[in-house]
Design an enzyme around this catalytic site. Sequence first.
Site, mmCIF file in Angstrom:
data_model
loop_
_atom_site.group_PDB
_atom_site.id
_atom_site.type_symbol
_atom_site.label_atom_id
_atom_site.label_comp_id
_atom_site.label_asym_id
_atom_site.label_seq_id
_atom_site.Cartn_x
_atom_site.Cartn_y
_atom_site.Cartn_z
ATOM 1 N N ASP A 12 0.855 -1.171 0.000
ATOM 2 C CA ASP A 12 0.000 0.000 0.000
ATOM 3 C C ASP A 12 0.906 1.241 0.000
ATOM 4 O O ASP A 12 2.109 1.141 0.276
ATOM 5 C CB ASP A 12 -0.890 -0.045 1.247
ATOM 6 N N ILE A 13 0.324 2.403 -0.256
ATOM 7 C CA ILE A 13 1.123 3.631 -0.287
ATOM 8 C C ILE A 13 0.967 4.453 0.986
ATOM 9 O O ILE A 13 1.877 4.526 1.811
ATOM 10 C CB ILE A 13 0.775 4.482 -1.531
ATOM 11 N N ASP A 14 -0.183 5.075 1.152
ATOM 12 C CA ASP A 14 -0.365 6.016 2.263
ATOM 13 C C ASP A 14 -0.374 5.295 3.606
ATOM 14 O O ASP A 14 -1.176 4.402 3.852
ATOM 15 C CB ASP A 14 -1.673 6.785 2.079
ATOM 16 N N GLY B 216 -5.271 2.371 -3.315
ATOM 17 C CA GLY B 216 -6.530 2.947 -3.743
ATOM 18 C C GLY B 216 -6.316 4.116 -4.681
ATOM 19 O O GLY B 216 -7.237 4.542 -5.381
ATOM 20 N N LYS C 167 -8.635 -4.475 -3.559
ATOM 21 C CA LYS C 167 -7.266 -4.723 -3.997
ATOM 22 C C LYS C 167 -7.030 -6.214 -4.240
ATOM 23 O O LYS C 167 -6.245 -6.594 -5.108
ATOM 24 C CB LYS C 167 -6.276 -4.205 -2.957
ATOM 25 N N ASN D 102 -9.218 -0.304 3.423
ATOM 26 C CA ASN D 102 -9.273 -0.899 2.092
ATOM 27 C C ASN D 102 -8.186 -1.941 1.864
ATOM 28 O O ASN D 102 -8.036 -2.461 0.760
ATOM 29 C CB ASN D 102 -9.196 0.181 1.010
#
Length: 258
Positions: A9-11, A44, A184, A210
């Site tokens: 994931d990123i954030d 996302g 995802k 998510n």
Amino acid sequence: MPYKIAFFDIDGTLLDEEKQIPQDTIDAIRDLQASGVPAVIATGRAPYFFAPIAEQLGIDSYVSLNGAYVVYKGEAIYRRPIPREDVEILVNHASTNSHTLVFEGHDSFYRNTESHPHVFNSVASLRVAQPGFDPNFWQNEDVYQIFLHCTADEEHLYASANPGLRFIRWHDTAMDVLTNDGSKAQGIKALLKLLNIAPEEAVAFGDGLNDKEMLEVVGLGIAMGNSVEELKPYANYITTDVSDSGIRNGLVHAGLIK
């Protein structure tokens, strides 16, 4: 089990609270790549929201838009737009409630009102450019995800508005809208099938609501120490915070780096 691929994931996972990638995370990803195990972004965010991040990390494969648009080595291999009839229902319902929408295509995004502080504030929190204005974008282009701008106490207005859609809050004034079975995990499964890798041979890192399905579908689901509490029960392992070598410690636990 020797794991063959890792999803990030990123954030809150690759990025810290300042929306920066800690140097230790950059080094850990490079160590992973040097071992021959591919690093894949699973987010996302739309591709145009994270291109500089992918470039900085040397990553060319990603599961974006909560699984609806997947790219492997620069080539799109899976697309799952929201059915246009479902978008139309949401457009009409949001208009009735005076809520602004932002439509996300795979290479651009547009709001359906001239301006709104909820849109500005939520998008600004991602530290990306603001969307353009085109209320008819959804009629002419595929929409893979939508931002619905409303507060938590207004969510009930959409509880049964459209059974084809699901809503996931990511900001005080914004929710992601995707297909009811979208996640995802769906995009990850499409990529794993292409690569002939079993889900049990994959690792995934996340921190938000998510990420639940993603952590469940892989062999080793790792929640960041800074994850929302609701996510942690779905993880096989909880690593340290993103700013406290969380990625490195998780990869070491997985046996992917030393």
